[in-house]
Design a protein around this motif. Structure first.
Motif, PDB file in Angstrom:
ATOM      1  N   ASP A   1      61.975  24.530 -50.463  1.00  0.00           N
ATOM      2  CA  ASP A   1      62.849  23.238 -50.719  1.00  0.00           C
ATOM      3  C   ASP A   1      64.028  23.586 -50.452  1.00  0.00           C
ATOM      4  O   ASP A   1      64.903  22.794 -49.584  1.00  0.00           O
ATOM      5  N   ALA A   2      64.746  24.524 -51.213  1.00  0.00           N
ATOM      6  CA  ALA A   2      66.170  24.855 -50.986  1.00  0.00           C
ATOM      7  C   ALA A   2      66.332  25.353 -49.391  1.00  0.00           C
ATOM      8  O   ALA A   2      67.489  25.221 -48.988  1.00  0.00           O
ATOM      9  N   LEU A   3      65.636  25.986 -49.000  1.00  0.00           N
ATOM     10  CA  LEU A   3      65.380  26.820 -47.543  1.00  0.00           C
ATOM     11  C   LEU A   3      65.460  25.544 -46.508  1.00  0.00           C
ATOM     12  O   LEU A   3      66.382  25.549 -45.593  1.00  0.00           O
ATOM     13  N   LYS A   4      64.860  24.525 -46.655  1.00  0.00           N
ATOM     14  CA  LYS A   4      64.771  23.399 -45.729  1.00  0.00           C
ATOM     15  C   LYS A   4      66.002  22.651 -45.812  1.00  0.00           C
ATOM     16  O   LYS A   4      66.466  22.346 -45.008  1.00  0.00           O
ATOM     17  N   TRP A   5      66.625  22.492 -47.135  1.00  0.00           N
ATOM     18  CA  TRP A   5      67.766  21.715 -47.124  1.00  0.00           C
ATOM     19  C   TRP A   5      69.148  22.556 -46.540  1.00  0.00           C
ATOM     20  O   TRP A   5      69.749  22.037 -45.814  1.00  0.00           O
ATOM     21  N   ALA A   6      68.972  23.939 -46.734  1.00  0.00           N
ATOM     22  CA  ALA A   6      69.997  24.547 -46.096  1.00  0.00           C
ATOM     23  C   ALA A   6      69.800  24.462 -44.719  1.00  0.00           C
ATOM     24  O   ALA A   6      71.093  24.450 -44.059  1.00  0.00           O
ATOM     25  N   LYS A   7      68.751  24.561 -44.045  1.00  0.00           N
ATOM     26  CA  LYS A   7      68.606  24.227 -42.707  1.00  0.00           C
ATOM     27  C   LYS A   7      69.070  22.980 -42.301  1.00  0.00           C
ATOM     28  O   LYS A   7      69.717  22.926 -40.988  1.00  0.00           O
TER      29      LYS A   7
ATOM     30  N   PHE B   1      68.332  16.735 -55.438  1.00  0.00           N
ATOM     31  CA  PHE B   1      66.979  17.386 -55.860  1.00  0.00           C
ATOM     32  C   PHE B   1      66.199  16.467 -56.894  1.00  0.00           C
ATOM     33  O   PHE B   1      66.715  15.929 -57.885  1.00  0.00           O
ATOM     34  N   SER B   2      64.896  16.259 -56.514  1.00  0.00           N
ATOM     35  CA  SER B   2      63.986  15.920 -57.440  1.00  0.00           C
ATOM     36  C   SER B   2      62.682  16.648 -57.516  1.00  0.00           C
ATOM     37  O   SER B   2      62.278  17.064 -56.596  1.00  0.00           O
ATOM     38  N   PRO B   3      62.153  17.158 -58.690  1.00  0.00           N
ATOM     39  CA  PRO B   3      61.066  17.845 -58.863  1.00  0.00           C
ATOM     40  C   PRO B   3      59.898  17.132 -58.076  1.00  0.00           C
ATOM     41  O   PRO B   3      58.953  18.031 -57.605  1.00  0.00           O
ATOM     42  N   ALA B   4      59.689  15.915 -58.557  1.00  0.00           N
ATOM     43  CA  ALA B   4      58.484  15.151 -57.835  1.00  0.00           C
ATOM     44  C   ALA B   4      58.503  15.324 -56.449  1.00  0.00           C
ATOM     45  O   ALA B   4      57.406  15.311 -55.766  1.00  0.00           O
ATOM     46  N   THR B   5      59.542  15.331 -55.720  1.00  0.00           N
ATOM     47  CA  THR B   5      59.662  15.510 -54.119  1.00  0.00           C
ATOM     48  C   THR B   5      59.532  17.081 -53.903  1.00  0.00           C
ATOM     49  O   THR B   5      58.860  17.159 -52.992  1.00  0.00           O
ATOM     50  N   ALA B   6      60.422  17.784 -54.403  1.00  0.00           N
ATOM     51  CA  ALA B   6      60.638  19.020 -54.214  1.00  0.00           C
ATOM     52  C   ALA B   6      59.112  19.942 -54.398  1.00  0.00           C
ATOM     53  O   ALA B   6      59.037  20.887 -53.356  1.00  0.00           O
TER      54      ALA B   6
END
Length: 357
Positions: free
Chosen positions: A266-272, A32-37
């Motif tokens: 962002d978390a949902l895309k990671w989960a997918k 996780f990176s705030p700049a990206t997320a």
């Protein structure tokens, strides 16, 4: 003969790559990176603008996809985290039938207190299990409405499945699934209301609650007219007593944080990318089995859950045998100071020992 190694020559035991063991807010996803997320966050824009509504709708669609929510169930974000989601449904749905509150940890006990002391429900059953144990779920009368917690965050005790809930029940089931959603299988035909918050299994930010309701719950919302005061942040119906469908289509009851929505997306895309719900459950169980292997090898430690089938794979609660509460606190303080494990102490009301999210 070879002399014993000097203590100073011994390598220090490895520390976790991530020492965040809070049961909420939980650790962020790997990498996780705030700049990206948060790169796509519509800073300074209204949640009512097309871009804001689009973000909200995107998060709801991803939620539906990953949790495999039936097409005729409705999904919305509501104020005040999981607590707000549970209470808004208690205030609007409970009254026409008897109510059973099945609880075995702190948060479920809070729902029981509200049902008794705030709503003052006339026909109310207190079905309580001790810390570490489930109550007798087979004793529930499903002509009544039911409130229960899928996974006890502060006790580490979960329901193994939902087979004990009949498909042909007359009452509604209201399920607090805040530390179960995204890490445990949910049989939706057993559920009429399900709530959770972003900061548990997905490591999202706080203050926002999620609400999933069945057609049966909608029917109750539109047919049950209560005379109890209904704050604006609880209302899901319009002035004519019909469901406010806009809330389930991108509109929200009050102003949300678009940064938090971006974080959730962002978390949902990671989960997918992990393979959806099946991949998340596999990941959770893999991590849980690391803990279980450690506990099984240590005679001075055990799970708080008495029945192995009910041990939580998300809010793991452990008991350190023969230590007082003060001694356990000394241990958890030591782990914190050495950046081994943060926020690992027992929550208020739970037996002494470290729970991990």
């Amino acid at each position: 003969s070879q002399s014993p190694r000097d203590a100073s020559d011994m390598a220090a035991p490895p520390k976790p790559n991530c020492p965040n063991f809070s049961s909420g807010p939980c650790a962020k996803r790997p990498g996780f990176s705030p700049a990206t997320a948060y790169a796509g966050t519509p800073f300074g824009r209204s949640h009512r603008a097309a871009i804001g509504i689009g973000k909200i709708r995107e998060s709801m669609e991803l939620t539906r996809e990953i949790l495999k929510i039936p097409k005729d169930y409705l999904v919305a974000m509501v104020p005040a985290s999981d607590t707000g989601a549970v209470e808004m449904m208690m205030w609007q749905l409970l009254g026409p039938r008897g109510v059973t509150v099945a609880h075995w940890e702190s948060f479920g006990s809070g729902w029981m207190q509200d049902a008794e002391k705030q709503l003052k429900l006339p026909k109310l059953r207190n079905l309580k299990g001790a810390f570490g144990e489930l109550p007798d779920l087979k004793s529930i009368d499903f002509k009544d409405d039911l409130i229960f917690t899928f996974n006890g965050t502060t006790s580490g005790v979960r329901v193994p499945d939902l087979d004990w809930i009949p498909d042909d029940r007359e009452g509604l089931t209201i399920c607090d699934a805040t530390s179960a959603a995204f890490a445990m299988d949910i049989d939706w035909k057993k559920i009429d209301v399900l709530t959770y918050s972003w900061q548990k299994c997905l490591g999202g930010e706080g203050a926002h609650g999620m609400l999933v309701i069945s057609p049966r719950a909608v029917q109750r919302l539109e047919s049950f007219k209560t005379d109890r005061p209904m704050p604006k942040i609880f209302r899901l119906t319009n002035g004519k007593g019909k469901l406010d469908k806009a809330i389930f289509n991108g509109s929200v009851i009050n102003t949300p944080s678009m940064v938090c929505f971006e974080d959730y997306i962002d978390a949902l895309k990671w989960a997918k990318s992990c393979g959806g719900l099946a991949g998340l459950i596999t990941r959770s169980m893999r991590n849980f089995n690391v803990v279980k292997k450690f506990v099984d090898a240590k005679p001075w430690m055990e799970f708080l859950a008495k029945d192995p089938a009910t041990i939580s794979n998300t809010s793991v609660c452990l008991v350190i045998k023969d230590l007082t509460k003060a001694e356990v606190k000394t241990m958890t303080d030591l782990l914190d100071r050495n950046a081994v494990a943060y926020d690992i102490g027992s929550p208020p009301g739970a037996p002494p020992g470290p729970p991990g999210g």
